[in-house]
Motif scaffolding. Structure first.
Motif, PDB file in Angstrom:
ATOM      1  N   THR A 317      90.954  46.355  47.780  1.00 29.99           N
ATOM      2  CA  THR A 317      90.737  45.178  48.623  1.00 29.99           C
ATOM      3  C   THR A 317      91.891  44.970  49.586  1.00 29.99           C
ATOM      4  N   ASP A 318      93.107  45.194  49.106  1.00 28.26           N
ATOM      5  CA  ASP A 318      94.281  45.007  49.955  1.00 28.26           C
ATOM      6  C   ASP A 318      94.355  46.076  51.032  1.00 28.26           C
ATOM      7  N   LEU A 319      94.006  47.312  50.675  1.00 27.21           N
ATOM      8  CA  LEU A 319      93.982  48.373  51.679  1.00 27.21           C
ATOM      9  C   LEU A 319      92.887  48.108  52.711  1.00 27.21           C
ATOM     10  N   ALA A 320      91.748  47.607  52.262  1.00 25.35           N
ATOM     11  CA  ALA A 320      90.661  47.312  53.195  1.00 25.35           C
ATOM     12  C   ALA A 320      91.076  46.223  54.175  1.00 25.35           C
ATOM     13  N   ARG A 321      91.830  45.252  53.691  1.00 22.29           N
ATOM     14  CA  ARG A 321      92.313  44.188  54.579  1.00 22.29           C
ATOM     15  C   ARG A 321      93.267  44.727  55.630  1.00 22.29           C
ATOM     16  N   LEU A 322      93.941  45.851  55.311  1.00 21.68           N
ATOM     17  CA  LEU A 322      94.854  46.493  56.256  1.00 21.68           C
ATOM     18  C   LEU A 322      94.148  47.526  57.135  1.00 21.68           C
ATOM     19  N   GLY A 323      92.840  47.671  56.943  1.00 25.93           N
ATOM     20  CA  GLY A 323      92.077  48.581  57.786  1.00 25.93           C
ATOM     21  C   GLY A 323      91.779  49.934  57.185  1.00 25.93           C
ATOM     22  N   VAL A 324      92.091  50.128  55.892  1.00 24.65           N
ATOM     23  CA  VAL A 324      91.860  51.421  55.242  1.00 24.65           C
ATOM     24  C   VAL A 324      90.771  51.257  54.193  1.00 24.65           C
ATOM     25  N   ARG A 325      89.733  52.077  54.292  1.00 27.08           N
ATOM     26  CA  ARG A 325      88.673  52.092  53.279  1.00 27.08           C
ATOM     27  C   ARG A 325      88.552  53.507  52.745  1.00 27.08           C
ATOM     28  N   GLN A 326      88.591  53.629  51.449  1.00 18.32           N
ATOM     29  CA  GLN A 326      88.487  54.948  50.830  1.00 18.32           C
ATOM     30  C   GLN A 326      87.708  54.840  49.534  1.00 18.32           C
ATOM     31  N   ASN A 327      87.113  55.943  49.140  1.00 14.66           N
ATOM     32  CA  ASN A 327      86.244  55.966  47.970  1.00 14.66           C
ATOM     33  C   ASN A 327      86.803  56.968  46.965  1.00 14.66           C
ATOM     34  N   VAL A 328      87.514  56.464  45.954  1.00 17.96           N
ATOM     35  CA  VAL A 328      88.093  57.329  44.933  1.00 17.96           C
ATOM     36  C   VAL A 328      87.044  57.693  43.884  1.00 17.96           C
ATOM     37  N   LEU A 329      86.221  56.730  43.526  1.00 14.88           N
ATOM     38  CA  LEU A 329      85.207  56.957  42.495  1.00 14.88           C
ATOM     39  C   LEU A 329      83.906  57.413  43.145  1.00 14.88           C
ATOM     40  N   GLN A 330      83.595  58.673  42.968  1.00 13.74           N
ATOM     41  CA  GLN A 330      82.344  59.221  43.492  1.00 13.74           C
ATOM     42  C   GLN A 330      81.518  59.731  42.311  1.00 13.74           C
ATOM     43  N   PHE A 331      80.688  58.865  41.762  1.00 13.25           N
ATOM     44  CA  PHE A 331      79.894  59.203  40.586  1.00 13.25           C
ATOM     45  C   PHE A 331      78.755  60.155  40.949  1.00 13.25           C
ATOM     46  N   GLY A 332      78.431  61.010  39.995  1.00 14.19           N
ATOM     47  CA  GLY A 332      77.331  61.942  40.200  1.00 14.19           C
ATOM     48  C   GLY A 332      76.804  62.424  38.861  1.00 14.19           C
ATOM     49  N   ALA A 345      76.454  60.163  57.121  1.00 16.88           N
ATOM     50  CA  ALA A 345      77.199  58.911  57.174  1.00 16.88           C
ATOM     51  C   ALA A 345      76.882  58.156  58.453  1.00 16.88           C
ATOM     52  N   THR A 346      76.884  56.852  58.350  1.00 19.21           N
ATOM     53  CA  THR A 346      76.718  56.023  59.534  1.00 19.21           C
ATOM     54  C   THR A 346      78.027  55.993  60.287  1.00 19.21           C
ATOM     55  N   ALA A 347      78.014  55.375  61.473  1.00 16.58           N
ATOM     56  CA  ALA A 347      79.236  55.329  62.283  1.00 16.58           C
ATOM     57  C   ALA A 347      80.333  54.576  61.561  1.00 16.58           C
ATOM     58  N   ASP A 348      79.943  53.523  60.814  1.00 18.68           N
ATOM     59  CA  ASP A 348      80.941  52.743  60.087  1.00 18.68           C
ATOM     60  C   ASP A 348      81.451  53.496  58.868  1.00 18.68           C
ATOM     61  N   GLU A 349      80.556  54.188  58.179  1.00 16.45           N
ATOM     62  CA  GLU A 349      80.950  54.929  56.986  1.00 16.45           C
ATOM     63  C   GLU A 349      81.797  56.141  57.323  1.00 16.45           C
ATOM     64  N   GLY A 350      81.746  56.598  58.590  1.00 16.47           N
ATOM     65  CA  GLY A 350      82.519  57.764  58.983  1.00 16.47           C
ATOM     66  C   GLY A 350      84.010  57.534  58.911  1.00 16.47           C
ATOM     67  N   LYS A 351      84.455  56.270  58.823  1.00 18.28           N
ATOM     68  CA  LYS A 351      85.873  55.960  58.761  1.00 18.28           C
ATOM     69  C   LYS A 351      86.366  55.744  57.339  1.00 18.28           C
ATOM     70  N   VAL A 352      85.541  56.061  56.353  1.00 13.30           N
ATOM     71  CA  VAL A 352      85.940  55.939  54.956  1.00 13.30           C
ATOM     72  C   VAL A 352      86.623  57.233  54.524  1.00 13.30           C
ATOM     73  N   LEU A 353      87.820  57.109  53.923  1.00  8.83           N
ATOM     74  CA  LEU A 353      88.534  58.283  53.430  1.00  8.83           C
ATOM     75  C   LEU A 353      87.860  58.763  52.149  1.00  8.83           C
ATOM     76  N   THR A 354      87.466  60.028  52.118  1.00 11.95           N
ATOM     77  CA  THR A 354      86.710  60.543  50.973  1.00 11.95           C
ATOM     78  C   THR A 354      87.432  61.665  50.240  1.00 11.95           C
ATOM     79  N   THR A 355      88.450  62.277  50.822  1.00 13.26           N
ATOM     80  CA  THR A 355      89.181  63.362  50.157  1.00 13.26           C
ATOM     81  C   THR A 355      90.551  62.861  49.720  1.00 13.26           C
ATOM     82  N   GLU A 356      90.989  63.294  48.543  1.00  8.71           N
ATOM     83  CA  GLU A 356      92.261  62.818  48.010  1.00  8.71           C
ATOM     84  C   GLU A 356      93.446  63.218  48.882  1.00  8.71           C
ATOM     85  N   ALA A 357      93.322  64.296  49.633  1.00  8.87           N
ATOM     86  CA  ALA A 357      94.424  64.764  50.469  1.00  8.87           C
ATOM     87  C   ALA A 357      94.790  63.751  51.553  1.00  8.87           C
ATOM     88  N   GLU A 358      93.835  62.939  51.990  1.00  8.33           N
ATOM     89  CA  GLU A 358      94.112  61.974  53.052  1.00  8.33           C
ATOM     90  C   GLU A 358      94.158  60.532  52.550  1.00  8.33           C
TER      91      GLU A 358
END
Length: 392
Positions: A317-332, A345-358
């Motif tokens: 939540t704090d990172l999102a408030r600073l403009g960073v959105r990332q998804n650590v938990l990817q269930f499958g 991904a939609t245009a908005d979802e394209g800015k979500v960090l999905t790899t641990e390297a970034e």
């Protein structure tokens, strides 16, 4: 003078005194409110807020310019790249007033930040440069006070180049301040890639300090930048070992008891107002380990990375408030080794960090022993004071 005149005079004096008391009370009330609600002081009164409608048009593509700077120069940091991009924007755009200049900076700063998946480091540069520009307008030399805007614009651009030059001189100063921390035969533990840490260790080696380096690798493994960093240390005859995070506790227990105590020296992408730091994923865990075994954790960081943002916590939540959105938990439901096919991904979802390297995270100030900056050694609690000096 009769009694009526005296009474009128004393009535008038009483009214004036009452008015002054009301003003004093109002000023005290405003001060109390400001102290109780510091968030209301997040923007300095002297910093104008131009609207996007007043921003002049320009063909300058600040996003493309910034990305080109980052790709061409591996030594440049995001805040400095952002400042150089804004300087080039001013140089290439015809401007006639101070209001147009500030509106142009505000609009293109927002555009640049919106284009990045992690805008926190850039925001340090854009806010600092805008504040620097406002101060330059307010404190311009008397010789330019009555001159046309062209002369003032040339003065600002010259000082902006000097500003960038001084910012680039931060790392050698950090290395000089950190030298007393590095003892002969000691062990330095680091994590992630940091230009400031590389300059610090290089300076220590060139100053004939004998020490070892333990490089803790992230879960993503050895990156190209870290590999080049380790190769540069080896070229300076610095013994280096690479270990995983899982082996850190055991590695610390394996150090010779007679050697000087080890220490962590790491970098940071940004420093928030409460002294917490923004780093790549895994740093918070490493800081907890350092605290549990009483090993000091020092952060080598340039002061231009200080950001006027106060986190309320250290999670998503704090990172999102600073403009960073990332998804650590990817269930499958597939096997652990199979990579699930990402959906479009939609245009908005394209800015979500999905790899641990970034991905990044916030490390709280209570886990940090000291900040090593070009201005000297300071505690995490001193960051807010430094920002107050700069902004108010």
């Amino acid at each position: 003078m009769n009694d009526f005149t005296w009474r009128s005079l004393w009535t008038k004096i009483g009214q004036l005194l009452s008015l002054r008391m009301v003003k004093a009370f109002s000023f005290q009330l405003f001060s109390d409110i400001s102290l109780r609600h510091p968030a209301s002081l997040s923007t300095p009164p002297s910093t104008p807020k131009p609207t996007p409608d007043t921003s002049p048009s320009t063909d300058f593509d600040i996003v493309a310019f910034y990305n080109d700077l980052i790709s061409r120069d591996p030594t440049i940091t995001p805040p400095i790249a952002a400042i150089e991009s804004l300087t080039s924007l001013l140089a290439s755009t015809p401007l006639t007033t101070i209001s147009e200049t500030l509106a142009l900076l505000s609009t293109h700063s927002s555009k640049l930040l919106a284009s990045q998946r992690n805008p926190i480091p850039l925001s340090a540069g854009t806010e600092l440069f805008q504040r620097y520009l406002v101060s330059s307008f307010q404190q311009r030399p008397s010789s330019l006070a009555s001159s046309d805007f062209t002369a003032l614009r040339h003065h600002i651009l010259s000082n902006s180049s000097l500003f960038v030059k001084r910012a680039n001189e931060a790392r050698p100063k950090i290395a000089q301040h950190a030298l007393p921390f590095i003892k002969d035969d000691s062990t330095i533990i680091t994590y992630g890639y940091s230009r400031a840490v590389q300059a610090l260790l290089t300076h220590a080696a060139e100053s004939n300090r004998s020490f070892n380096v333990i490089y803790v690798l992230p879960a993503t493994g050895l990156s190209e930048r870290v590999s080049k960093f380790i190769a540069a240390l080896n070229d300076l005859s610095i013994p280096t070992a690479t270990i995983s995070m899982q082996a850190l506790i055991y590695a610390l227990a394996s150090l010779a008891p007679s050697a000087p105590p080890p220490q962590f020296i790491i970098g940071a992408a940004a420093v928030l107002e409460n002294g917490s730091i923004i780093t790549e994923l895994g740093m918070h865990q490493l800081a907890l380990i350092a605290k549990s075994v009483s090993v000091p954790l020092h952060v080598a960081v340039e002061s231009y990375k200080f950001v006027r943002n106060f986190p309320l916590g250290y999670g998503p939540t704090d990172l999102a408030r600073l403009g960073v959105r990332q998804n650590v938990l990817q269930f499958g439901t597939g096997t652990p080794n199979s990579d699930p096919k990402p959906e479009a991904a939609t245009a908005d979802e394209g800015k979500v960090l999905t790899t641990e390297a970034e991905m990044v995270e916030i490390t709280p100030p209570n886990l940090i022993s000291a900040l090593i900056t070009e201005n000297g050694i300071m505690s995490p609690n001193a960051v807010s004071e430094e920002l107050i000096k700069l902004w108010f």
